[in-house]
Design a protein around this motif. Structure first.
Motif, PDB file in Angstrom:
ATOM      1  N   ASN A  69       0.551  -0.854  -0.266  1.00 16.84           N
ATOM      2  CA  ASN A  69       0.050  -0.002   0.197  1.00 16.84           C
ATOM      3  C   ASN A  69       0.702   1.579   0.235  1.00 16.84           C
ATOM      4  N   LYS A  70       1.512   1.225   0.685  1.00 15.11           N
ATOM      5  CA  LYS A  70       2.849   2.529   1.047  1.00 15.11           C
ATOM      6  C   LYS A  70       3.894   2.924  -0.317  1.00 15.11           C
ATOM      7  N   VAL A  71       3.585   1.876  -1.202  1.00 20.50           N
ATOM      8  CA  VAL A  71       4.695   1.790  -2.596  1.00 20.50           C
ATOM      9  C   VAL A  71       3.650   2.329  -3.679  1.00 20.50           C
ATOM     10  N   ALA A  72       2.487   2.021  -3.171  1.00 19.06           N
ATOM     11  CA  ALA A  72       1.406   2.176  -4.406  1.00 19.06           C
ATOM     12  C   ALA A  72       1.134   3.113  -4.958  1.00 19.06           C
ATOM     13  N   ALA A  73       0.345   3.874  -3.107  1.00 19.30           N
ATOM     14  CA  ALA A  73       0.688   5.436  -2.835  1.00 19.30           C
ATOM     15  C   ALA A  73       1.697   6.217  -3.269  1.00 19.30           C
ATOM     16  N   GLY A  74       2.425   5.779  -3.195  1.00 22.73           N
ATOM     17  CA  GLY A  74       4.004   6.911  -3.752  1.00 22.73           C
ATOM     18  C   GLY A  74       4.150   6.973  -4.876  1.00 22.73           C
ATOM     19  N   VAL A  95       8.647  15.084  -4.994  1.00 16.70           N
ATOM     20  CA  VAL A  95      10.199  14.388  -4.936  1.00 16.70           C
ATOM     21  C   VAL A  95       9.842  13.992  -3.397  1.00 16.70           C
ATOM     22  N   TYR A  96       9.027  14.638  -2.247  1.00 18.03           N
ATOM     23  CA  TYR A  96       9.331  14.137  -0.706  1.00 18.03           C
ATOM     24  C   TYR A  96       8.957  13.229  -0.630  1.00 18.03           C
ATOM     25  N   LEU A  97       7.642  12.689  -1.308  1.00 20.32           N
ATOM     26  CA  LEU A  97       6.976  10.997  -1.579  1.00 20.32           C
ATOM     27  C   LEU A  97       7.492  10.295  -2.292  1.00 20.32           C
TER      28      LEU A  97
END
Length: 443
Positions: A24-29, A216-218
């Protein structure tokens, strides 16, 4: 054991303990990045139909000016395969995460510069020349962005859920459409037509710069793909991903391109071309067509989520096949509704066409990533997607020419949409036979 079986074993080992939380974290980023990518890219699409044909290309013939504007739009997409090769090679050799930071920065900066570019009236022929140059640069960075984001998301998802997660970066496309069309829509409401043509259209381009900081931050907080780390640890990183892909996977590149063609080219046909056709030939108000694009994009978000779920349950290739057939069936009815002149039916037409072509688009990322082994995946997916993007970039141009030769009648555009739909459907039949065999992954 063959090289492909070795990399498949490494990929299977790397994905056995992946968690839903990490996926989920990678997909959101990745979604944030692809939303910015498509926001920037679709801004150019809308501007090509509404602004660039007036501000950067001067011609007494409105169709000729539109052809020049859409050709500039297509040039950026023609640059995408080169960007896909350059950044795909880097992604397969150096890692997915680093390359994605480079591409998103490049896209954002170029878009901001387009918003600052003087017009033809200010600097003459240098204006369209610089516009073409910036469009080429934008295309180069976009060429490595989508394929990297898709590869990173897929490689961070459990094998049996890859189709569901692969649909998430695709949602960046309708979000980018809503933001870009919404930006222009608001500008047409806030400013008079003269002020919009003078400076109002620049504001959505300039907004890309603060959005870039957030992206860029994400992106900087994302972890590298566990599949790539496994390849590094086992010494299976491909030294020559481009030549290996062309030698061993050229059939997969063609099938992957076909799987992606409707989702990209059909979308440009229903949005960029239809906006121009509606405003310049049918006399529709540009704000109505921008609203239609936004409504269609909003509905597309839910279709993409649904398509990802269907892909996880039944197999992504089946979604590509039957989604392509559905799109072909609605091509003529959609254009019949579009030319009625009734606002509700016009919006319904755009929504119906975009919604059906979004089903195969939802599954195309899963199909493409499944066609290539992990050690050449970034390169292979980039070749496939960007070949489709290159061809798609000239679809508004071709549609404009065909429409003009048919006395401004709509039927050539409907025929083009039906052909693209069936071509993509055929890819859904062939893809499983050419895909990498991974336990638990439905093709």
């Amino acid at each position: 054991m063959s090289e492909q079986n070795t990399t498949a074993a490494a990929e299977f080992n790397a994905t056995t303990e992946l968690s839903i939380k990490d996926a989920n974290k990678v997909a959101a980023g990745a979604l944030i990045g692809t939303a910015l990518e498509w926001y920037d890219f679709f801004l150019f699409s809308a501007a090509a139909a509404l602004i660039f044909n007036v501000q950067y290309f001067t011609n007494e013939n409105a169709t000729a000016a539109a052809l020049a504007s859409f050709a500039t739009f297509g040039v950026g997409l023609a640059a995408r395969p080169i960007g896909g090769l350059v950044f795909g090679r880097m992604g397969d050799k150096l890692g997915r995460r680093r390359v994605l930071l480079i591409t998103i920065i490049g896209i954002g900066v170029v878009t901001g510069l387009i918003g600052l570019l003087p017009t033809y009236a200010a600097i003459g022929f240098a204006a369209p020349a610089l516009l073409v140059l910036l469009r080429i640069l934008q295309g180069l960075f976009v060429g490595g962005e989508w394929s990297g984001a898709m590869t990173l998301v897929v490689e961070n998802a459990p094998l049996h859920l890859r189709a569901r997660y692969a649909a998430i970066p695709q949602i960046g496309s309708p979000i980018g459409t809503i933001l870009s069309s919404g930006g222009f829509f608001i500008m047409t409401l806030v400013f008079s037509q003269d002020n919009f043509n003078s400076f109002g259209w620049r504001i959505p381009f300039l907004i890309a710069l603060p959005l870039l900081i957030v992206a860029v931050y994400l992106r900087s907080r994302l972890e590298e793909s566990p599949v790539f780390r496994q390849l590094e640890e086992s010494g299976e990183v491909e030294k020559s991903p481009i030549s290996t892909t062309l030698r061993d996977s050229w059939k997969q590149v063609i099938v992957g391109m076909a799987a992606a063609l409707l989702g990209v080219g059909g979308f440009y046909l229903v949005t960029a071309f239809c906006v121009w056709y509606g405003v310049n030939i049918l006399g529709y108000d540009d704000s109505l067509l921008l609203l239609g694009s936004m409504v269609a994009a909003f509905v597309e978000i839910f279709v993409l989520i649904w398509g990802g779920a269907l892909g996880a349950k039944y197999g992504a290739s089946k979604v590509v096949l039957w989604g392509g057939v559905a799109s072909a069936l609605v091509s003529v009815p959609a254009f019949l509704l579009f030319v009625t002149g009734q606002p509700v039916l016009i919006i319904l037409a755009m929504t119906l066409a975009v919604g059906t072509l979004s089903l195969p688009y939802a599954a195309s990322g899963t199909v493409m990533t499944g066609l290539f082994p992990a050690n050449t995946r970034y390169t292979g997916v980039g070749m496939s997607q960007n070949a489709a993007g290159m061809l798609s970039g000239f679809i508004p141009l071709l549609a404009t020419g065909f429409i003009a030769s048919a006395g401004d009648h709509w039927w050539p555009a409907a025929a083009m949409l039906a052909f693209l739909s069936l071509f993509t459907a055929f890819a859904g039949i062939i893809a499983p036979k050419l895909s990498v065999d991974l336990p638990g992954f439905k093709h």
